[in-house]
Design a protein around this motif. Structure first.
Motif, PDB file in Angstrom:
ATOM      1  N   HIS A   1      -4.654   2.753  -2.904  1.00 46.91           N
ATOM      2  CA  HIS A   1      -3.506   2.418  -2.063  1.00 46.91           C
ATOM      3  C   HIS A   1      -3.531   3.218  -0.757  1.00 46.91           C
ATOM      4  CE1 HIS A   1      -1.937   0.458  -5.691  1.00 46.91           C
ATOM      5  NE2 HIS A   1      -1.314  -0.300  -4.809  1.00 46.91           N
TER       6      HIS A   1
ATOM      7  N   ALA B   1       0.833  -1.208   0.000  1.00 48.49           N
ATOM      8  CA  ALA B   1       0.000   0.000   0.000  1.00 48.49           C
ATOM      9  C   ALA B   1       0.865   1.254   0.000  1.00 48.49           C
ATOM     10  CB  ALA B   1      -0.938  -0.009   1.199  1.00 48.49           C
TER      11      ALA B   1
ATOM     12  N   ARG C   1      -3.810   5.439  -6.736  1.00 50.57           N
ATOM     13  CA  ARG C   1      -3.185   5.970  -5.515  1.00 50.57           C
ATOM     14  C   ARG C   1      -4.211   6.117  -4.391  1.00 50.57           C
ATOM     15  NH1 ARG C   1       1.799   6.218  -6.984  1.00 50.57           N
ATOM     16  NH2 ARG C   1       2.673   7.496  -8.615  1.00 50.57           N
TER      17      ARG C   1
ATOM     18  N   GLY D   1       2.473   1.664  -3.421  1.00 45.73           N
ATOM     19  CA  GLY D   1       1.482   2.094  -4.402  1.00 45.73           C
ATOM     20  C   GLY D   1       1.074   3.546  -4.238  1.00 45.73           C
TER      21      GLY D   1
END
Length: 148
Positions: free
Chosen positions: A121, A23, A118, A26
């Motif tokens: 993430h 995460a 994004r 990303g």
């Protein structure tokens, strides 16, 4: 068992670490990732995670001023830019879920600053740190402890 004393199954620990790392990668902004994780940890009263993420944030160049004012980010003026504010607002909404969901306007404000990948993430990172916080707080793991 590794040299570190741990009571958390290696599979569980590894899975949580993998989600957190993926995460953060990303999201693509290590400093912002740390601000988000620190803010969630503040809200969840997780001393272990605060201790760890404050040190990491400093290594990623997060300013002491931002770290000092993070608990009052809404009142901190220009210390946090619009993108950081949107991420922190989303962090609070996902962490606290006071209305049982993330308010539409909070989500939309974040969506203006992050593309779909994004944003996904960012939400995954917030979710992961909340999992870590709950695990560490429930188990009463103190800051700096190697037993987790």
């Amino acid at each position: 068992m590794s040299a570190r004393t741990t009571v958390l199954d290696d599979g569980v620990r590894s899975a949580l670490q993998a989600v957190s790392a993926a995460a953060a990668r990303g999201l693509g902004d290590p400093a912002l990732a740390e601000l988000v994780q620190i803010r969630a940890s503040q809200l969840n009263h997780c001393a272990f995670c605060l201790d760890m993420h404050l040190g990491i944030a400093r290594k990623h160049g997060v300013s002491e001023r931002q770290l000092d004012l993070l608990g009052a980010w809404e009142e901190a003026g220009e210390v946090f830019d619009e993108r950081e504010r949107a991420a922190l607002e989303l962090t609070e909404a996902v962490t606290v879920l006071t209305e049982g969901f993330v308010p539409r306007e909070v989500y939309e404000r974040a969506a203006r600053h992050f593309d779909a990948a994004r944003l996904a993430h960012l939400i995954a990172l917030i979710t992961a740190v909340n999992g870590w916080n709950r695990l560490m707080v429930a188990r009463r793991i103190p800051p700096g402890s190697a037993e987790w």
